[in-house]
Scaffold this active site. Sequence first.
Site, PDB file in Angstrom:
ATOM      1  N   CYS A 115       0.720  -1.313  -0.028  1.00  9.22           N
ATOM      2  CA  CYS A 115       0.103  -0.125  -0.026  1.00  9.22           C
ATOM      3  C   CYS A 115       0.955   1.387   0.063  1.00  9.22           C
ATOM      4  O   CYS A 115       0.447   2.368  -0.630  1.00  9.22           O
ATOM      5  CB  CYS A 115      -1.100  -0.069   0.999  1.00  9.22           C
ATOM      6  SG  CYS A 115      -2.063  -1.137   1.158  1.00  9.22           S
ATOM      7  N   HIS A 251      -3.171   7.584   1.862  1.00  9.42           N
ATOM      8  CA  HIS A 251      -3.611   6.336   1.477  1.00  9.42           C
ATOM      9  C   HIS A 251      -5.173   6.188   2.034  1.00  9.42           C
ATOM     10  O   HIS A 251      -5.262   6.354   3.152  1.00  9.42           O
ATOM     11  CB  HIS A 251      -2.494   5.400   2.211  1.00  9.42           C
ATOM     12  CG  HIS A 251      -3.059   3.917   1.652  1.00  9.42           C
ATOM     13  ND1 HIS A 251      -3.443   3.499   0.478  1.00  9.42           N
ATOM     14  CD2 HIS A 251      -3.170   2.813   2.596  1.00  9.42           C
ATOM     15  CE1 HIS A 251      -3.769   2.242   0.502  1.00  9.42           C
ATOM     16  NE2 HIS A 251      -3.591   1.786   1.901  1.00  9.42           N
ATOM     17  N   ASN A 281     -10.103   0.293  -0.793  1.00  5.73           N
ATOM     18  CA  ASN A 281      -8.426   0.330  -0.483  1.00  5.73           C
ATOM     19  C   ASN A 281      -8.046  -0.372  -1.825  1.00  5.73           C
ATOM     20  O   ASN A 281      -7.922  -1.510  -1.929  1.00  5.73           O
ATOM     21  CB  ASN A 281      -8.081  -0.331   0.673  1.00  5.73           C
ATOM     22  CG  ASN A 281      -6.482  -0.391   0.977  1.00  5.73           C
ATOM     23  OD1 ASN A 281      -5.788   0.043  -0.147  1.00  5.73           O
ATOM     24  ND2 ASN A 281      -6.059  -0.759   1.968  1.00  5.73           N
TER      25      ASN A 281
HETATM   26  O1  UT7 Z   1      -3.821  -0.773   3.337  1.00 10.01           O
HETATM   27  C1  UT7 Z   1      -3.263  -1.380   4.223  1.00 10.01           C
HETATM   28  C2  UT7 Z   1      -3.659  -1.180   5.878  1.00 10.01           C
HETATM   29  N1  UT7 Z   1      -4.606  -1.937   6.205  1.00 10.01           N
HETATM   30  C3  UT7 Z   1      -5.412  -1.133   6.900  1.00 10.01           C
HETATM   31  O2  UT7 Z   1      -5.065  -0.156   7.193  1.00 10.01           O
HETATM   32  C4  UT7 Z   1      -6.546  -1.821   7.454  1.00 10.01           C
HETATM   33  C5  UT7 Z   1      -6.351  -1.916   9.199  1.00 10.01           C
HETATM   34  N2  UT7 Z   1      -7.518  -2.317   9.943  1.00 10.01           N
HETATM   35  C6  UT7 Z   1      -8.713  -1.937   9.554  1.00 10.01           C
HETATM   36  O3  UT7 Z   1      -9.063  -1.110   9.141  1.00 10.01           O
HETATM   37  C7  UT7 Z   1      -9.854  -2.389  10.846  1.00 10.01           C
HETATM   38  O4  UT7 Z   1      -9.168  -3.127  11.726  1.00 10.01           O
HETATM   39  C8  UT7 Z   1     -10.802  -3.384  10.128  1.00 10.01           C
HETATM   40  C9  UT7 Z   1     -11.569  -2.675   9.317  1.00 10.01           C
HETATM   41  C10 UT7 Z   1     -10.146  -4.367   9.333  1.00 10.01           C
HETATM   42  C11 UT7 Z   1     -11.536  -3.979  11.172  1.00 10.01           C
HETATM   43  O5  UT7 Z   1     -12.357  -3.147  11.917  1.00 10.01           O
HETATM   44  P1  UT7 Z   1     -11.996  -3.339  13.796  1.00 10.01           P
HETATM   45  O6  UT7 Z   1     -12.983  -2.057  14.125  1.00 10.01           O
HETATM   46  O7  UT7 Z   1     -10.842  -3.338  14.003  1.00 10.01           O
HETATM   47  O8  UT7 Z   1     -12.881  -4.457  13.840  1.00 10.01           O
HETATM   48  P2  UT7 Z   1     -12.283  -6.086  14.341  1.00 10.01           P
HETATM   49  O9  UT7 Z   1     -11.586  -6.776  13.582  1.00 10.01           O
HETATM   50  O10 UT7 Z   1     -11.995  -5.651  15.835  1.00 10.01           O
HETATM   51  O11 UT7 Z   1     -13.666  -6.803  14.504  1.00 10.01           O
HETATM   52  C12 UT7 Z   1     -14.765  -6.504  15.088  1.00 10.01           C
HETATM   53  C13 UT7 Z   1     -15.864  -7.474  14.973  1.00 10.01           C
HETATM   54  C14 UT7 Z   1     -15.401  -8.909  15.093  1.00 10.01           C
HETATM   55  O12 UT7 Z   1     -16.398  -9.721  15.747  1.00 10.01           O
HETATM   56  P3  UT7 Z   1     -16.459  -9.912  17.126  1.00 10.01           P
HETATM   57  O13 UT7 Z   1     -15.113 -10.701  17.345  1.00 10.01           O
HETATM   58  O14 UT7 Z   1     -16.278  -8.787  18.152  1.00 10.01           O
HETATM   59  O15 UT7 Z   1     -17.451 -10.796  17.537  1.00 10.01           O
HETATM   60  C15 UT7 Z   1     -15.510  -9.360  13.753  1.00 10.01           C
HETATM   61  O16 UT7 Z   1     -15.505 -10.739  13.726  1.00 10.01           O
HETATM   62  O17 UT7 Z   1     -16.336  -7.328  13.529  1.00 10.01           O
HETATM   63  C16 UT7 Z   1     -16.428  -8.767  13.027  1.00 10.01           C
HETATM   64  N3  UT7 Z   1     -16.217  -8.530  11.493  1.00 10.01           N
HETATM   65  C17 UT7 Z   1     -17.276  -8.166  10.707  1.00 10.01           C
HETATM   66  N4  UT7 Z   1     -18.555  -8.037  10.878  1.00 10.01           N
HETATM   67  C18 UT7 Z   1     -19.287  -7.933   9.862  1.00 10.01           C
HETATM   68  C19 UT7 Z   1     -14.938  -8.586  10.965  1.00 10.01           C
HETATM   69  N5  UT7 Z   1     -15.109  -8.246   9.451  1.00 10.01           N
HETATM   70  C20 UT7 Z   1     -16.681  -7.965   9.244  1.00 10.01           C
HETATM   71  C21 UT7 Z   1     -17.431  -7.615   8.461  1.00 10.01           C
HETATM   72  N6  UT7 Z   1     -18.744  -7.473   8.491  1.00 10.01           N
HETATM   73  N7  UT7 Z   1     -16.978  -7.499   6.898  1.00 10.01           N
END
Ligand code: UT7
Length: 324
Positions: A115, A251, A281
């Site tokens: 990225c 980005h 992204n």
């Molecule tokens: O370009 C390269 C750099 N990459 C990035 O910058 C990405 C960085 N990370 C992020 O943007 C975020 O961490 C994400 C958007 C990927 C995830 O957001 P988050 O607020 O960190 O969520 P999380 O991973 O802590 O997940 C929270 C909950 C989980 O459920 P439980 O364990 O709390 O029951 C996940 O299983 O959300 C669930 N979850 C989803 N739910 C609905 C994960 N993906 C999804 C989804 N739809 N697509």
Amino acid sequence: MSGIRSVVRGIGSYLPERILSNADLACRVETSDDWIVQRTGIRQRHIAAEGEYTSHLALKAAERALADAGFAARDIDLIVLATATPDQTFPATAVTVQAELGITRGAAFDLQAVCSGFVFALATADAHLKTGAFQRALVIGAETFSRILDWEDRGTCVLFGDGAGAMIIEAVQVDDAKGAGLITHHLRSDGRHRSKLYVDGGPSTTGTAGHLRMEGREVFKHAVGMITDVIVDAFAATGESADSIAWFVPHQANRRIIDASAQKLGIAPEKVVITVDLHGNTSAASIPLALDVAVKDGRVKRGDLVLLEAMGGGFTWGSALIRW
Ligand code: UT7
């Protein structure tokens, strides 16, 4: 301060026709428009058609950048193409673009910093122009991340899209530090974090392309600190500040990361260019895609100070400051 400066001459971008909405994704995996918008700001992304490769997207963006610059392809003597999704393991996608443009002189190569690829490619092209060895560089970020996504993994497949952006920079002899051009860039990487965002395949390991894997929360945790560090470095090196920049073109990975970075740096929200809602992204393509939107809609004007930043797999991260 006299010397060679890389001046931006043109910019262009290309998005594949097909749009995949959050509602479309909710039919494939357990997710919802609400979750995706709240956690990421993404509403839709573009997906390359069958038979449409990274080089095709790159070529279209390059042709638009050439038209914007008023240059012919033969004016270009360096192509640096940032991608993590090349057409083939080798040769470089850059040489395919070079051949399709009919360029037979100079050099063309790919650069892999995921990225952060566009910022790394811009800095690399700038360094080559400054040696005097090349005159005009085509810097491209182009990706087809849809090809390396695990479409069953809701944690990653909702985040990424396909696209390409290209910028043309030219070596110009300048006599002062205030003129147009690339003013500074700061690149960083720390391979200790390489397993937090990676692809589980490759020619030397599995012999397959593999799929993207990410510990999203871990990446998120590091992102804002890394992004702001390299921007503070850019400000310290130049005496510029959150107040003196006209536009912040980050980005486009996650709206929450962008907002938190801008807030930490004291950059006013109206100076931040956002396209993550429409593009998702697009990895190395995200910055030139966003920049092209802001140039073409008239926001970025000649003389504006434009701040770029990226952070991604590796981890890699970097910033660049351009007087447009
Ligand atoms: O370009 C390269 C750099 N990459 C990035 O910058 C990405 C960085 N990370 C992020 O943007 C975020 O961490 C994400 C958007 C990927 C995830 O957001 P988050 O607020 O960190 O969520 P999380 O991973 O802590 O997940 C929270 C909950 C989980 O459920 P439980 O364990 O709390 O029951 C996940 O299983 O959300 C669930 N979850 C989803 N739910 C609905 C994960 N993906 C999804 C989804 N739809 N697509």
